[in-house]
Scaffold this motif. Structure first.
Motif, PDB file in Angstrom:
ATOM      1  N   PRO A   1      98.742   7.938   7.837  1.00  0.00           N
ATOM      2  CA  PRO A   1      98.025   7.052   8.768  1.00  0.00           C
ATOM      3  C   PRO A   1      96.536   6.949   8.440  1.00  0.00           C
ATOM      4  O   PRO A   1      95.937   5.871   8.560  1.00  0.00           O
ATOM      5  N   GLN A   2      95.918   8.044   8.026  1.00  0.00           N
ATOM      6  CA  GLN A   2      94.497   8.008   7.683  1.00  0.00           C
ATOM      7  C   GLN A   2      94.242   7.180   6.430  1.00  0.00           C
ATOM      8  O   GLN A   2      93.253   6.445   6.348  1.00  0.00           O
ATOM      9  N   GLN A   3      95.103   7.281   5.460  1.00  0.00           N
ATOM     10  CA  GLN A   3      94.938   6.484   4.246  1.00  0.00           C
ATOM     11  C   GLN A   3      95.048   4.996   4.540  1.00  0.00           C
ATOM     12  O   GLN A   3      94.378   4.182   3.903  1.00  0.00           O
ATOM     13  N   ARG A   4      95.853   4.623   5.510  1.00  0.00           N
ATOM     14  CA  ARG A   4      96.000   3.211   5.878  1.00  0.00           C
ATOM     15  C   ARG A   4      94.674   2.612   6.349  1.00  0.00           C
ATOM     16  O   ARG A   4      94.466   1.408   6.274  1.00  0.00           O
ATOM     17  N   THR A   5      93.775   3.459   6.825  1.00  0.00           N
ATOM     18  CA  THR A   5      92.521   2.968   7.408  1.00  0.00           C
ATOM     19  C   THR A   5      91.350   3.016   6.426  1.00  0.00           C
ATOM     20  O   THR A   5      90.226   2.695   6.815  1.00  0.00           O
ATOM     21  N   LEU A   6      91.585   3.396   5.181  1.00  0.00           N
ATOM     22  CA  LEU A   6      90.478   3.571   4.235  1.00  0.00           C
ATOM     23  C   LEU A   6      89.592   2.336   4.131  1.00  0.00           C
ATOM     24  O   LEU A   6      88.366   2.440   4.088  1.00  0.00           O
ATOM     25  N   ALA A   7      90.181   1.156   4.078  1.00  0.00           N
ATOM     26  CA  ALA A   7      89.396  -0.069   3.896  1.00  0.00           C
ATOM     27  C   ALA A   7      88.862  -0.620   5.211  1.00  0.00           C
ATOM     28  O   ALA A   7      88.291  -1.713   5.237  1.00  0.00           O
ATOM     29  N   ASN A   8      89.032   0.111   6.295  1.00  0.00           N
ATOM     30  CA  ASN A   8      88.403  -0.254   7.561  1.00  0.00           C
ATOM     31  C   ASN A   8      87.293   0.715   7.928  1.00  0.00           C
ATOM     32  O   ASN A   8      86.738   0.655   9.019  1.00  0.00           O
ATOM     33  N   ARG A   9      86.986   1.633   7.025  1.00  0.00           N
ATOM     34  CA  ARG A   9      85.889   2.578   7.265  1.00  0.00           C
ATOM     35  C   ARG A   9      85.033   2.707   6.008  1.00  0.00           C
ATOM     36  O   ARG A   9      84.856   3.786   5.464  1.00  0.00           O
ATOM     37  N   TRP A  10      84.495   1.558   5.612  1.00  0.00           N
ATOM     38  CA  TRP A  10      83.563   1.539   4.495  1.00  0.00           C
ATOM     39  C   TRP A  10      82.249   2.204   4.899  1.00  0.00           C
ATOM     40  O   TRP A  10      81.837   2.135   6.050  1.00  0.00           O
ATOM     41  N   THR A  11      81.572   2.811   3.950  1.00  0.00           N
ATOM     42  CA  THR A  11      80.250   3.372   4.193  1.00  0.00           C
ATOM     43  C   THR A  11      79.195   2.329   3.875  1.00  0.00           C
ATOM     44  O   THR A  11      79.184   1.763   2.778  1.00  0.00           O
ATOM     45  N   ARG A  12      78.318   2.057   4.837  1.00  0.00           N
ATOM     46  CA  ARG A  12      77.255   1.074   4.648  1.00  0.00           C
ATOM     47  C   ARG A  12      76.027   1.725   4.039  1.00  0.00           C
ATOM     48  O   ARG A  12      75.954   2.944   3.914  1.00  0.00           O
ATOM     49  N   ILE A  13      75.052   0.901   3.665  1.00  0.00           N
ATOM     50  CA  ILE A  13      73.829   1.407   3.040  1.00  0.00           C
ATOM     51  C   ILE A  13      73.116   2.410   3.945  1.00  0.00           C
ATOM     52  O   ILE A  13      72.561   3.411   3.473  1.00  0.00           O
ATOM     53  N   ASP A  14      73.113   2.176   5.255  1.00  0.00           N
ATOM     54  CA  ASP A  14      72.408   3.083   6.167  1.00  0.00           C
ATOM     55  C   ASP A  14      73.221   4.330   6.523  1.00  0.00           C
ATOM     56  O   ASP A  14      72.796   5.146   7.319  1.00  0.00           O
ATOM     57  N   GLY A  15      74.408   4.470   5.935  1.00  0.00           N
ATOM     58  CA  GLY A  15      75.235   5.643   6.180  1.00  0.00           C
ATOM     59  C   GLY A  15      76.259   5.477   7.283  1.00  0.00           C
ATOM     60  O   GLY A  15      77.143   6.334   7.437  1.00  0.00           O
ATOM     61  N   SER A  16      76.168   4.404   8.070  1.00  0.00           N
ATOM     62  CA  SER A  16      77.164   4.159   9.110  1.00  0.00           C
ATOM     63  C   SER A  16      78.482   3.722   8.466  1.00  0.00           C
ATOM     64  O   SER A  16      78.531   3.369   7.281  1.00  0.00           O
ATOM     65  N   VAL A  17      79.534   3.758   9.248  1.00  0.00           N
ATOM     66  CA  VAL A  17      80.867   3.455   8.738  1.00  0.00           C
ATOM     67  C   VAL A  17      81.502   2.374   9.589  1.00  0.00           C
ATOM     68  O   VAL A  17      81.366   2.369  10.819  1.00  0.00           O
ATOM     69  N   GLY A  18      82.200   1.432   8.947  1.00  0.00           N
ATOM     70  CA  GLY A  18      82.859   0.376   9.700  1.00  0.00           C
ATOM     71  C   GLY A  18      83.673  -0.542   8.823  1.00  0.00           C
ATOM     72  O   GLY A  18      83.785  -0.347   7.606  1.00  0.00           O
ATOM     73  N   ALA A  19      84.243  -1.582   9.442  1.00  0.00           N
ATOM     74  CA  ALA A  19      85.113  -2.508   8.734  1.00  0.00           C
ATOM     75  C   ALA A  19      84.334  -3.504   7.880  1.00  0.00           C
ATOM     76  O   ALA A  19      84.853  -4.005   6.874  1.00  0.00           O
ATOM     77  N   TYR A  20      83.083  -3.793   8.284  1.00  0.00           N
ATOM     78  CA  TYR A  20      82.268  -4.734   7.505  1.00  0.00           C
ATOM     79  C   TYR A  20      81.345  -3.948   6.586  1.00  0.00           C
ATOM     80  O   TYR A  20      80.736  -2.944   6.984  1.00  0.00           O
ATOM     81  N   VAL A  21      81.209  -4.438   5.349  1.00  0.00           N
ATOM     82  CA  VAL A  21      80.272  -3.843   4.411  1.00  0.00           C
ATOM     83  C   VAL A  21      79.834  -4.930   3.448  1.00  0.00           C
ATOM     84  O   VAL A  21      80.603  -5.833   3.108  1.00  0.00           O
TER      85      VAL A  21
END
Length: 229
Positions: A115-135
């Motif tokens: 289940p965690q691997q399924r979410t890999l592309a919805n928790r990208w790391t952004r330049i400021d270090g935050s994590v989310g679906a948009y990057v």
């Protein structure tokens, strides 16, 4: 095929979010971080690549999937990665136009993921270090990929080619037989999707887009950090 590139894909997306693009991307090489415990195994990575390439190819051949709403170069990469990590059941195949005669025989095997691997592309790391679906395109390269080479002969299907034109940056996707990209412009008659043969891109009239080591605008080939190898 129209031989034109849209040079402001990443810049336009960042401007829409009020994000400033700072400095040449060549100075923003991927950062080193601890291995992701959810990284795909070599076998999973091979299957992911097959789905990722198949999904990009489907967008090129049949047009954009309605659920793909962020139409730019980074948006194409994010969409294909998210969809590659999904469960590809009958409902998914129908929604993505892959349930026609003969499609099943051409599809990759199903990914067996946690289940965690399924979410890999919805928790990208952004330049400021935050994590989310948009990057952004820059963050995809700097924080979510690893540098492979400036020699495209080292690229594997699904790898990313990154170009830095100063204030403008652009991502392309290596699909082995050809390279796919999005111009960042969508009109009622133009999806913005383009494909170009590798040999044609190597001899492109505008040399800034030629992917070889001697081109200062070509940053190199990059690979998603969650893939092994």
């Amino acid at each position: 095929m129209r031989r034109r590139f849209f040079h402001r894909c990443a810049a336009a997306g960042a401007a829409a979010l009020g994000v400033a693009l700072a400095g040449p991307v060549r100075a923003l090489m991927p950062t080193q971080s601890a291995p992701d415990p959810d990284a795909l195994t070599p076998a999973q990575s091979t299957i992911f690549r097959a789905w990722f390439v198949r999904i990009v190819d489907q967008q090129m051949r049949r047009g954009p999937t309605p659920r793909w709403t962020q139409r730019d170069c980074a948006g194409l990469v994010r969409f294909a990665a998210v969809e590659a990590l999904r469960e590809h059941d009958a409902r998914w195949l129908k929604a993505n136009g892959m349930n026609g005669a003969g499609d099943a025989s051409r599809l990759p095997p199903e990914l067996q993921l946690s289940p965690q691997q399924r979410t890999l592309a919805n928790r990208w790391t952004r330049i400021d270090g935050s994590v989310g679906a948009y990057v952004s395109a820059i963050a995809l390269i700097q924080r979510n990929s690893r540098f492979i080479s400036r020699d495209v002969n080292q690229a594997l299907p699904g790898d990313l080619l990154f170009f830095d034109q100063g204030d403008d940056q652009h991502l392309m996707i290596w699909l082995d037989r050809y390279i796919a990209y999005h111009t960042g412009i969508v009109t009622p008659t133009d999806s913005g999707l383009r494909a170009v043969a590798v040999s044609d891109l190597m001899q492109w009239k505008d040399s800034r887009w030629q992917p070889f080591d001697g081109n200062p605008n070509f940053v190199g080939v990059f690979r998603f950090a969650f893939l092994t190898p």
